[in-house]
Design a protein around this motif. Structure first.
Motif, PDB file in Angstrom:
ATOM      1  N   TYR A  49      54.357   1.316  23.229  1.00 26.80           N
ATOM      2  CA  TYR A  49      53.313   1.432  24.245  1.00 26.80           C
ATOM      3  C   TYR A  49      53.872   1.964  25.564  1.00 26.80           C
ATOM      4  O   TYR A  49      53.174   2.681  26.279  1.00 26.80           O
ATOM      5  CB  TYR A  49      52.614   0.089  24.480  1.00 26.80           C
ATOM      6  CG  TYR A  49      51.402   0.265  25.353  1.00 26.80           C
ATOM      7  CD1 TYR A  49      50.276   0.922  24.869  1.00 26.80           C
ATOM      8  CD2 TYR A  49      51.391  -0.173  26.675  1.00 26.80           C
ATOM      9  CE1 TYR A  49      49.179   1.130  25.673  1.00 26.80           C
ATOM     10  CE2 TYR A  49      50.296   0.035  27.474  1.00 26.80           C
ATOM     11  CZ  TYR A  49      49.184   0.691  26.972  1.00 26.80           C
ATOM     12  OH  TYR A  49      48.103   0.913  27.773  1.00 26.80           O
ATOM     13  N   TYR A  80      53.884   5.581  25.044  1.00 29.43           N
ATOM     14  CA  TYR A  80      52.510   6.097  25.102  1.00 29.43           C
ATOM     15  C   TYR A  80      52.058   6.244  26.550  1.00 29.43           C
ATOM     16  O   TYR A  80      51.499   7.279  26.935  1.00 29.43           O
ATOM     17  CB  TYR A  80      51.570   5.155  24.350  1.00 29.43           C
ATOM     18  CG  TYR A  80      50.120   5.581  24.448  1.00 29.43           C
ATOM     19  CD1 TYR A  80      49.592   6.512  23.557  1.00 29.43           C
ATOM     20  CD2 TYR A  80      49.289   5.059  25.433  1.00 29.43           C
ATOM     21  CE1 TYR A  80      48.267   6.914  23.664  1.00 29.43           C
ATOM     22  CE2 TYR A  80      47.967   5.458  25.536  1.00 29.43           C
ATOM     23  CZ  TYR A  80      47.463   6.386  24.644  1.00 29.43           C
ATOM     24  OH  TYR A  80      46.152   6.783  24.763  1.00 29.43           O
ATOM     25  N   GLY A  81      52.309   5.219  27.354  1.00 22.69           N
ATOM     26  CA  GLY A  81      51.880   5.275  28.747  1.00 22.69           C
ATOM     27  C   GLY A  81      52.609   6.338  29.546  1.00 22.69           C
ATOM     28  O   GLY A  81      52.013   7.003  30.406  1.00 22.69           O
ATOM     29  N   SER A 109      49.601   9.191  27.199  1.00 23.46           N
ATOM     30  CA  SER A 109      48.288   8.793  27.688  1.00 23.46           C
ATOM     31  C   SER A 109      47.634   9.891  28.531  1.00 23.46           C
ATOM     32  O   SER A 109      46.482  10.272  28.293  1.00 23.46           O
ATOM     33  CB  SER A 109      48.404   7.504  28.511  1.00 23.46           C
ATOM     34  OG  SER A 109      47.151   7.154  29.060  1.00 23.46           O
ATOM     35  N   PHE A 155      44.347  11.979  27.058  1.00 27.21           N
ATOM     36  CA  PHE A 155      43.028  11.625  27.592  1.00 27.21           C
ATOM     37  C   PHE A 155      42.558  12.628  28.640  1.00 27.21           C
ATOM     38  O   PHE A 155      41.468  13.188  28.544  1.00 27.21           O
ATOM     39  CB  PHE A 155      43.047  10.212  28.180  1.00 27.21           C
ATOM     40  CG  PHE A 155      41.669   9.702  28.517  1.00 27.21           C
ATOM     41  CD1 PHE A 155      40.825   9.251  27.519  1.00 27.21           C
ATOM     42  CD2 PHE A 155      41.214   9.677  29.821  1.00 27.21           C
ATOM     43  CE1 PHE A 155      39.549   8.783  27.826  1.00 27.21           C
ATOM     44  CE2 PHE A 155      39.953   9.223  30.136  1.00 27.21           C
ATOM     45  CZ  PHE A 155      39.119   8.763  29.137  1.00 27.21           C
ATOM     46  N   ILE A 214      43.848   9.283  20.075  1.00 29.44           N
ATOM     47  CA  ILE A 214      44.111   8.048  20.833  1.00 29.44           C
ATOM     48  C   ILE A 214      43.785   6.832  19.977  1.00 29.44           C
ATOM     49  O   ILE A 214      44.548   5.857  19.933  1.00 29.44           O
ATOM     50  CB  ILE A 214      43.300   8.048  22.134  1.00 29.44           C
ATOM     51  CG1 ILE A 214      43.804   9.154  23.073  1.00 29.44           C
ATOM     52  CG2 ILE A 214      43.380   6.691  22.830  1.00 29.44           C
ATOM     53  CD1 ILE A 214      42.947   9.341  24.312  1.00 29.44           C
ATOM     54  N   LEU A 255      46.594   4.026  18.991  1.00 28.93           N
ATOM     55  CA  LEU A 255      46.546   2.692  19.580  1.00 28.93           C
ATOM     56  C   LEU A 255      46.090   1.615  18.607  1.00 28.93           C
ATOM     57  O   LEU A 255      46.443   0.439  18.783  1.00 28.93           O
ATOM     58  CB  LEU A 255      45.621   2.698  20.800  1.00 28.93           C
ATOM     59  CG  LEU A 255      46.098   3.516  22.003  1.00 28.93           C
ATOM     60  CD1 LEU A 255      45.132   3.358  23.170  1.00 28.93           C
ATOM     61  CD2 LEU A 255      47.499   3.095  22.426  1.00 28.93           C
ATOM     62  N   ARG A 288      45.730  -2.732  29.662  1.00 26.15           N
ATOM     63  CA  ARG A 288      45.684  -1.269  29.617  1.00 26.15           C
ATOM     64  C   ARG A 288      45.350  -0.764  28.212  1.00 26.15           C
ATOM     65  O   ARG A 288      44.558   0.165  28.039  1.00 26.15           O
ATOM     66  CB  ARG A 288      47.013  -0.690  30.085  1.00 26.15           C
ATOM     67  CG  ARG A 288      47.189  -0.673  31.600  1.00 26.15           C
ATOM     68  CD  ARG A 288      48.418   0.122  31.999  1.00 26.15           C
ATOM     69  NE  ARG A 288      49.649  -0.580  31.646  1.00 26.15           N
ATOM     70  CZ  ARG A 288      50.312  -1.385  32.482  1.00 26.15           C
ATOM     71  NH1 ARG A 288      49.853  -1.583  33.703  1.00 26.15           N
ATOM     72  NH2 ARG A 288      51.421  -1.979  32.105  1.00 26.15           N
ATOM     73  N   ALA A 289      45.975  -1.362  27.200  1.00 30.51           N
ATOM     74  CA  ALA A 289      45.715  -0.928  25.826  1.00 30.51           C
ATOM     75  C   ALA A 289      44.267  -1.208  25.438  1.00 30.51           C
ATOM     76  O   ALA A 289      43.627  -0.383  24.769  1.00 30.51           O
ATOM     77  CB  ALA A 289      46.680  -1.635  24.863  1.00 30.51           C
ATOM     78  N   SER A 311      42.088   1.498  27.244  1.00 29.85           N
ATOM     79  CA  SER A 311      42.277   2.845  26.713  1.00 29.85           C
ATOM     80  C   SER A 311      41.645   2.998  25.339  1.00 29.85           C
ATOM     81  O   SER A 311      40.948   3.985  25.066  1.00 29.85           O
ATOM     82  CB  SER A 311      43.772   3.174  26.642  1.00 29.85           C
ATOM     83  OG  SER A 311      44.356   3.149  27.923  1.00 29.85           O
TER      84      SER A 311
END
Length: 953
Positions: free
Chosen positions: A580, A583-584, A588, A592, A601, A605, A627-628, A631
């Motif tokens: 993660y 990913y961030g 991300s 997005f 996404i 996730l 956050r996860a 998102s």
């Protein structure tokens, strides 16, 4: 480990094993390793190429010559030194890196342009009838032919073998082979390659040119002279295969979704239809499923013929068996042939059977299941042939299957069992920036902090230089060790065995390896949990050693392939925290904000929620969990999974309350309100927005987001003055680019509802979209433009905007039903009823009833429109005035009048029917604590936590 040395004259020894022995490596006397160099024996990469050092030294000398006259140094030079080091890293990108901004120059016509050469199996036999049929098609068939069949039949091998046979006497002006199985191989990129090859567009201009103009030039060239285009793996451009694990997607999953056979991008579908009309050029395509874009109702579009590709001709089977050294008269051949008839004599499965029978001579394992169902028989053959692989070769095959695209030898070596010892190849020498930093340090005119920074940079670069010197000194002696030679001989033998057995495709020219999708799917599933984790760890380690993707603009998910491989490996290894974080940091934003790749996404996730989407993600930090949740919920909402999105957003509310996170709770409430608004609970949605607004005021937070949503709902309810008051209360300093875009969109809608000119607000919205091009926001702008054009009777302009919205929706993976229904109405008014009905069929039952009713009415089908119009009026009524949709009721009223129907009588608003706000009592108590100073509005702080999403009006 080595023995360190503090003096140049000391000897540096690399010890192999715990005690001194003959395998120890001694550095040459002239090795320049620095005063404290050491080496660690780990994984072996490839030995250094002989010309690396010479090439780098030459570049270094050029850099020195350029800088000889420099009399001073400033901050620009210091930045340049940093940039030079980054440039050195960029040079390490291998062939799996994203495509550059300039296309390579293709061969001159009429030489063939084989962009993605096929990995031809080692043995290709028979298929004489199929090859003759393709010859007949080329001589007097339709302009386009599609070979469609399940995986393993041999479509690609047949097309490649036929093309190779026809190349010597090619009767065309040019020929291009394009494979959608390659990572990043899209229609858009194919058109640009075609523009360079067939239309003569300059490679440097092609990547910057507009696609419509390139399409025009390509089609003009194809209609002027005869070209042959071969498109392999066309299914990868279809919606059914628009997913990360497309390389491991079984046929049954694709066949289960017959409504997903359209091209992901409708522009691709239109171009494909144009290609089949581009005579005298010809098109040959292979696909697991036939594209619906090439259908015209139940018939095919003119110019296309469909060939249900068959497997091997039974008469060719003896030749295949003889080619691998088997007796075609053996007792087991006849019953096996009879059983394989159920599977269409799949060439892939026959190759697996032949390879296994040759080495183990146990064909009874296949003949004993002749009465099984096809799916069971297929699985049995795959399982039996896989089980008879040596353990080490099977392990290597399954690890390669964990990847999604062809891989080079470096990746294969990283996935193979490690050698007893290995030597890591360090990054390339940073000679030019190192020399530049040495010159900078020779200047005394620096502040101490600047000199410290320069010295730190120098030390890091010097360490890289030392590591390279050690590597070069050891690479050749190490590579000659008997243990090392034996290890890599075993890997080579395993690869040869896998190829001979039919499991592996090996392109000797590029030394790349690939698996058939059927083999990839099965081999990956055979990995046990521990083995799968080990494979993903090896993949992670390998790709993390490579530099990240270049910082060039991301054009597609394929440009993020390497980072996604690392992310998938981390998830597969169970390291959710590191996954993660990656990913961030690196996925991300591009996924997005740049691509709006919501399907991707969701796929990335969802594995973070192993207990399901009604439980928190398996992340230890509540901030990461929040956050996860946000998102994934936003992506789920865009792709139409509203129930899952609402459940996750309620989890977010509860998590924020538990953490006493006021700012996070505000955003969670906004997102939950959007979910219940999408479910047509307008009163509850407005109450939630008001509750979130009160919470923001109590916490001393920003109010622009809440005021904008309250203004949007006031517009929807027809309360113009209230909407203007909310907009006037918004502080300009609190508005971000996305807020300004959404606000301009809402003001344009307000102008439409009032009967005013929306053009100024639409222009403002388009300007903002150029700064922050989120696809779902641009799609909504196109839909609003289509509404304006349709109201003015400009149906052609409305069609253009709706096609753009459709294209964007498909790229995001969201529903296209609404745009398809609106497009059907446009096409009906343009007197194109066949296309209109096709668009209406694509809309299905998911489109809003009002849009379906308008389409049927435009097609002259009032009986079908009436029940839909009544249902649409009831939906627009919603909770009932004053919480009904003003514009929806007005349009439905007009529609009912056209159909000669009275307005239905519906119940008035009843607050008891409105759903309760999640955790409302706890939120009210939290607001009271904030107002009384009993809670800290700033604890905890989580910057950049949430990304909210606006639903369409």
């Amino acid at each position: 480990m080595s023995e360190e040395t503090s003096h140049d004259e000391d000897v540096l020894v690399i010890r192999v094993g715990a005690e001194p022995g003959p395998a120890d490596l001694r550095l040459p006397d002239d090795a320049n390793v620095g005063p404290a160099a050491y080496a660690e024996l780990r994984l072996l990469a490839l030995p250094a190429e002989g010309d690396d050092e010479e090439d780098t030294e030459e570049g270094e000398e050029d850099a020195d010559d350029e800088d000889e006259d420099d009399d001073h140094t400033d901050d620009d030079e210091l930045d340049a030194a940093d940039d030079d080091e980054d440039d050195e890293d960029d040079e390490l990108a291998d062939t799996e890196a994203p495509a550059s901004e300039t296309l390579p120059a293709p061969p001159a016509l009429p030489a063939p342009y084989l962009v993605h050469p096929y990995f031809q199996p080692r043995i290709f036999t028979g298929r004489a009838a199929d090859l003759a049929e393709l010859d007949a098609w080329l001589a007097h068939g339709q302009p386009a032919r599609v070979l469609a069949a399940l995986g393993g039949i041999g479509k690609s091998a047949l097309a490649w073998a036929w093309l190779q046979r026809r190349l010597p006497d090619a009767p065309w002006a040019g020929c291009m082979w394009w494979s959608f199985y390659e990572g990043g191989a899209t229609f858009d990129l194919m058109i640009r390659h075609l523009a360079v090859y067939a239309a003569g567009v300059a490679p440097a201009q092609t990547m910057r040119a507009d696609r419509p103009e390139l399409e025009r030039q390509v089609l003009a060239a194809l209609r002027e002279r005869p070209f042959l285009l071969v498109l392999d793996g066309l299914e990868r451009a279809l919606v059914a295969y628009h997913r990360l694990d497309a390389a491991r997607l079984p046929d049954e999953l694709a066949d289960a979704a017959l409504d997903l056979h359209a091209c992901t991008d409708p522009r691709d579908g239109r171009f494909l239809r144009a290609l089949v009309q581009a005579s005298p050029s010809r098109l040959l395509a292979t696909s697991r499923i036939f594209p619906s874009d090439l259908r015209d109702g139940d018939a095919l579009v003119p110019g296309v013929e469909l060939s249900a590709a068959q497997g091997l001709d039974p008469a060719d089977i003896p030749e295949l068996l003889r080619a691998v050294g088997l007796d075609p008269e053996a007792w087991w051949v006849a019953p096996t042939t009879q059983a394989m008839a159920k599977l269409g004599h799949s060439s892939l499965l026959w190759r697996l059977i032949a390879g296994c029978a040759y080495d183990y001579a146990r064909p009874s394992t296949f003949t004993g299941h002749g009465d099984s169902e096809p799916a069971t028989l297929r699985t049995h053959i795959l399982g039996t042939t896989f089980e008879h692989l040596p353990a080490r070769a099977a392990r290597l095959l399954s690890r390669i299957a964990a990847l999604r695209s062809p891989v080079g030898i470096d990746t294969v070596l990283a996935l193979a069992d490690p050698p007893p010892l290995g030597l890591r190849r360090p990054p390339r020498q940073p000679l030019a920036p190192l020399r530049q930093l040495e010159r900078l340090l020779a200047d005394d005119n620096y502040y101490p902090s600047t000199r410290t920074h320069l010295q730190d940079r120098h030390d890091k670069l010097r360490a890289r230089r030392d590591a390279w010197d050690v590597y070069r000194a050891l690479a050749r002696p190490y590579a000659r060790l008997p243990e090392v030679l034996a290890h890599y001989a075993r890997i080579h033998a395993d690869l040869c065995l896998l190829e001979a057995r039919g499991f592996l495709l090996w392109d000797r020219g590029s030394n790349r390896h690939d698996l058939h999708p059927v083999v990839r799917a099965y081999a990956f599933e055979c990995l046990a949990d521990a083995e799968r984790t080990a494979a993903f760890v090896a993949i992670r380690d390998h790709f993390e050693q490579l530099p990240p993707e270049p910082a060039a603009p991301v054009r597609s998910v394929a440009d993020l392939q390497r980072t996604i491989e690392i992310y998938s490996a981390l998830v597969g290894a169970g390291d959710f925290y590191a996954a993660y974080q990656l990913y961030g940091d690196r996925l991300s934003g591009p996924l997005f904000d740049r691509l709006s790749a919501c399907t991707t996404i969701v796929e990335l996730l969802t594995p973070l929620f192993p207990a399901g989407l009604r439980q928190l993600p398996r992340l230890s930090d509540p901030a990461d969990q929040a956050r996860a949740l946000t998102s994934l919920a936003n992506a789920l909402a865009i792709v139409g999974r509203d129930d899952d999105a609402a459940a996750l957003r309620e989890l977010g509310i509860r998590l924020d309350l538990q953490q006493r996170d006021a700012s996070g709770l505000v955003i969670s409430l906004v997102n939950w309100a959007l979910s219940i608004e999408a479910d047509n609970h307008n009163h509850a949605a407005l109450r939630t927005f008001i509750l979130a607004h009160r919470l923001a005021v109590a916490a001393g937070g920003k109010q622009a987001l809440l005021l904008r949503h309250r203004a949007r709902m006031a517009i929807e309810f027809g309360r113009w003055d209230e909407a203007e008051a909310h907009v006037a209360a918004i502080a300009e300093s609190e508005l971000g680019a996305h807020d300004r875009l959404s606000l301009a969109h809402d003001r344009a809608a307000l102008a439409i509802y009032r009967g005013e000119d929306p053009a100024p607000w639409l222009a403002a919205a388009w300007r903002e979209s150029e700064r922050t091009p989120r696809l779902f926001e641009i799609a909504e702008l196109h839909a609003l433009e289509a509404r304006v054009a349709a109201d003015a009777g400009a149906w052609a302009a409305a069609e253009t905007h709706l096609c753009e919205a459709l294209q964007l929706a498909r790229r995001m993976g969201s529903s296209v039903a609404r745009f398809s229904a609106e497009l059907a109405t446009c096409l009906a008014h343009l007197d194109r009823p066949v296309e209109a009905r096709r668009a209406l069929a694509a809309a299905g039952d998911e489109a809003p009833d009002r849009l379906l009713a308008e389409a049927h009415l435009a097609l002259g089908e009032p009986d079908l429109a009436r029940p839909l119009a009544l249902a649409a009026y009831r939906f627009a009524w919603g909770d009932g005035p004053p919480f009904a949709s003003f514009d929806g009721l007005r349009q439905c009223t007009r529609l009912l009048e056209q159909l000669g129907l009275p307005l239905p009588e519906l119940p008035p608003f009843d607050p008891a029917r409105s759903p309760q706000i999640a955790c409302e009592a706890e939120i009210e108590a939290f607001i009271a604590d904030l107002a009384a100073g009993r809670a800290d509005p700033d604890a905890p702080t989580r910057p950049g936590r949430h990304v909210h999403m606006d639903m369409p009006l």
